[in-house]
Design an enzyme around this catalytic site. Structure first.
Site, PDB file in Angstrom:
ATOM      1  CG  ASP A   1     -28.619   2.755   4.260  1.00 63.94           C
ATOM      2  OD1 ASP A   1     -28.733   3.549   5.219  1.00 63.94           O
ATOM      3  OD2 ASP A   1     -29.560   2.052   3.841  1.00 63.94           O
TER       4      ASP A   1
ATOM      5  NE  ARG B   1     -20.559   1.356  -4.792  1.00 61.59           N
ATOM      6  CZ  ARG B   1     -20.696   0.483  -5.791  1.00 61.59           C
ATOM      7  NH1 ARG B   1     -20.760   0.913  -7.032  1.00 61.59           N
ATOM      8  NH2 ARG B   1     -20.749  -0.806  -5.558  1.00 61.59           N
TER       9      ARG B   1
ATOM     10  CB  CYS C   1      -0.939   0.008   1.198  1.00 60.49           C
ATOM     11  SG  CYS C   1      -2.089  -1.375   1.205  1.00 60.49           S
TER      12      CYS C   1
ATOM     13  CB  CYS D   1       0.199   0.990   7.585  1.00 61.59           C
ATOM     14  SG  CYS D   1      -1.556   0.815   7.208  1.00 61.59           S
TER      15      CYS D   1
END
Length: 424
Positions: free
Chosen positions: A257, A255, A123, A410
């Site tokens: 709820d 996206r 990442c 990280c």
């Protein structure tokens, strides 16, 4: 004979001084002067982030990288021939073809002679690409570079092991999980590592859900206020038999709820678990790039820098504790820069999981109001090779003149990278 005399310590002082001067010159073979060059960001851009199998699913990572590189160079207002080298982060490269960064670079129309390197630090790949490019510029090896990151998680293939087909059939493995999201040392998912961190630091499910809702809220408010407008390079997608589709906004943050967030089942730890699909980041597609150059090159090309690279560092911890690694990289950066945490106007701590940010806020004792003020990966999305570059791009635009911003991310295996920039 002179060399032999040096070895035996009997060479005369004038000759010794001459030899030492030669050695010092050789040691500076990548630099034109004994001090490091100042490195500046002259443009910073990113594509919109697409949801998994969403609006950008037709675009491979290399194409997304091409768009980001083109956008960065256009925003910098420099000829493509000025770019001496390109580094791009990219994590899950299976099926992309040889040398993904080379593909993205040539696709952007840069000269054939442009060297290209793909960086994989999971990442942190996109951020590490920026750090490595900065090092090359600091020591004078190059004077203008492009760096960033790209990922299309929608296009990651399934694989099966080579060899004779066993009785009972073959097993397909998802490379997203195998190469992107699994701790190879403990044989567990990144989410299980996040659960371990939540337990270790006593961070509850409710705290993580609250943080996630805040991330979605901040992202929407930021988009509504135009906070991302200057950093986006839109993507035009051709659809056979239909008008072209222009994607110019992140897809993921819409996206959600909120009423369902507290009701979701935990994903990685069924009993007493805390991490859910809502308070973790998602699978996404996107790319980001910056044009970096020495301050001298910026003067020569008559371009106005956005920011300067002030410091950067890596850190490493036990692989299962990877969510905590930014808390070890950040102090190194502050020490190198001679700053205190109170000097930082904005923090970007990548939201791989909500617990990552909560843990690092707790460990570093930093002001939560200054952290991820426009949302983060939980709500915007987390194309893993892109995210480290994305948070640097955002700081370059969001900071005010004279302010310092610190981005940290990280990475699987127990690592982290961090970059400090100053807005110019």
């Amino acid at each position: 004979m002179a060399a032999l005399a040096v070895l035996h310590g009997v060479v005369r002082r004038p000759l010794l001084r001459g030899l030492l001067q030669e050695v010092r010159c050789l040691g500076r073979s990548y630099a034109s002067k004994p001090t490091l060059n100042d490195v500046v960001i002259v443009s910073a851009t990113r594509t919109p982030i697409g949801s998994f199998l969403g609006s950008l699913a037709s675009q491979p990572a290399t194409k997304l990288g091409t768009i980001a590189i083109q956008g960065a160079i256009e925003k910098a207002g420099i000829p493509k021939e000025e770019v001496k080298e390109v580094y791009m982060g990219n994590v899950i490269q299976g099926g992309e073809g040889q040398a993904p960064t080379r593909q993205a670079t040539l696709g952007a129309g840069l000269p054939i002679a442009t060297p290209c390197t793909t960086v994989n630090k999971v990442c942190a790949s996109g951020m590490k690409a920026i750090m490595m490019a900065s090092q090359s510029l600091m020591c004078g090896h190059q004077d203008v570079m492009v760096a960033g990151g790209m990922e299309s998680m929608s296009n990651v293939p399934y694989v099966m092991s080579r060899g004779a087909t066993p009785y009972g059939g073959v097993k397909l493995e998802d490379l997203i999980v195998k190469d992107g999201l699994t701790d190879v040392y403990n044989k567990i998912h990144m989410g299980n590592c996040a659960e371990n961190t939540a337990k270790k630091l006593s961070i509850s499910r409710e705290e993580q859900d609250k943080y996630a809702i805040g991330s979605y809220t901040r992202s929407k408010e930021a988009w509504d206020a135009g906070k991302f407008a200057n950093e986006i390079t839109p993507i035009t997608i051709s659809v056979k038999g239909k008008p072209d589709v222009v994607v110019k906004e992140d897809e993921e943050y819409k996206r959600v709820d909120f009423s369902k967030v507290p009701k979701l089942k935990t994903v990685f730890q069924k009993e007493n678990g805390t991490v859910t699909a809502a308070n973790a980041s998602t699978l996404n597609d996107g790319a980001a790039a910056v044009v970096l150059m020495t301050a001298e090159a910026a003067q020569r090309l008559k371009v106005k820098p956005l920011a300067r690279i002030a410091a950067f560092a890596d850190a490493a911890v036990d692989p299962i504790d990877f969510p905590l690694a930014p808390a070890y990289a950040v102090p190194k950066v502050l020490k190198y820069a001679g700053l205190k945490k109170e000097d930082i106007a904005m923090w970007e701590v990548n939201e791989a999981f909500s617990v990552v940010v909560l843990a690092n806020i707790k460990m570093l004792e930093i002001d939560p109001q200054k952290v991820n003020v426009h949302g983060g990966a939980v709500s915007l999305g987390h194309p893993i090779g892109m995210s480290g570059a994305r948070i640097v791009v955002h700081l370059a635009h969001a900071l005010k003149q004279g302010e310092f911003g610190l981005a940290s991310i990280c990475n699987g295996g127990g690592g982290a990278s961090a970059v400090l920039i100053e807005k110019l």
